[in-house]
Design an enzyme around this catalytic site. Structure first.
Site, PDB file in Angstrom:
ATOM      1  N   TYR A   1      56.759   9.381 -36.716  1.00  0.00           N
ATOM      2  CA  TYR A   1      55.535   9.967 -36.390  1.00  0.00           C
ATOM      3  C   TYR A   1      54.435   9.628 -37.282  1.00  0.00           C
ATOM      4  CZ  TYR A   1      52.212  13.715 -35.241  1.00  0.00           C
ATOM      5  OH  TYR A   1      51.196  14.364 -34.902  1.00  0.00           O
TER       6      TYR A   1
ATOM      7  N   ASP B   1      52.487   9.035 -17.523  1.00  0.00           N
ATOM      8  CA  ASP B   1      53.328   8.780 -18.794  1.00  0.00           C
ATOM      9  C   ASP B   1      52.769   7.667 -19.419  1.00  0.00           C
ATOM     10  OD1 ASP B   1      55.126   8.065 -20.615  1.00  0.00           O
ATOM     11  OD2 ASP B   1      56.947   8.106 -19.395  1.00  0.00           O
TER      12      ASP B   1
END
Length: 234
Positions: free
Chosen positions: A140, A48
């Site tokens: 984003y 991760d």
């Protein structure tokens, strides 16, 4: 001569295409993945990128398997699309933590060995949205635009040690997600792309492979669009 390469988010989509392209060119490739299973035929490491400890461990395992990492592709990313007025703060910060700060963690870990070796290639996978903007994707777009400033600054830092840093900005790519869009949505998107079609993941992967090749040894700090002309002029 085979080089050691690490691709984050390399178990599907663009990341998997990049990993397979580098492997086909003769490199020894490790891919990170957060969930699911590692891709067949590639060395997979669960990681991760929001965890510095995970990133360190992934590099340790890749280095033990293939030697010091000479090529890094920071591709891992997520989306949590929502109009700003309805976007929770965690939806904003978690996308930046994965996409932008994740790239920082990966590049920082990679740069240590690359500077000692006085060679290396770092490629950051951004997006056409970084330049164009996209309603519902302030988080984003911010993360992907940040990768450009980060990458160009890093190119100046690492250039004296013969390490190149470049940014690739794909547009819309053929994926399972785009295949699920209805006809009206497809036509609206394609209407903004001069070439009138989506990219294939392999087309992005081949640009990344070029940036890792000897032919690209004098390219650094570049932002290279693979978007069919969608971001032209930005």
């Amino acid at each position: 001569m085979s080089r050691s390469a690490l691709v984050t988010g390399g178990n599907r989509g663009i990341g998997l295409a990049i990993a397979r392209e580098l492997a086909a060119a003769g490199d020894s490739v490790a891919v990170t993945y957060r969930s699911g299973e590692p891709p067949e035929g590639l060395f997979g490491v669960r990681c991760d990128v929001t965890s510095a400890e995970d990133v360190d461990a992934a590099f340790d395992k890749a280095e033990a398997e293939h030697g010091p990492v000479e090529i890094v592709v920071a591709n891992a990313g997520i989306t949590k699309d929502m109009l700003l007025l309805m976007m929770k703060e965690d939806d904003f910060t978690s996308v930046l933590d994965t996409n932008l700060t994740g790239a920082y963690r990966v590049a920082k870990r990679a740069a240590r060995a690359m500077m000692r070796m006085r060679k290396g290639r770092i490629i950051l996978i951004s997006s056409v949205v970084a330049m164009l903007g996209s309603a519902g994707q302030t988080n984003y777009a911010a993360s992907k635009a940040g990768m450009i400033g980060f990458g160009r600054s890093l190119a100046r830092e690492l250039g004296p040690r013969n390490v190149t840093v470049n940014v690739v900005t794909p547009g819309f790519v053929e994926t399972d997600m785009t295949a699920e869009l209805d006809q009206a949505q497809q036509e609206r998107i394609l209407g903004h792309i001069p070439l009138g079609r989506y990219a294939k993941a392999d087309e992005v992967a081949r640009v990344v492979r070029f940036l890792t090749s000897d032919d690209a040894a004098y390219i650094t700090g570049a932002v290279i669009p693979v978007d069919g002309g969608m971001g032209m002029g930005h």
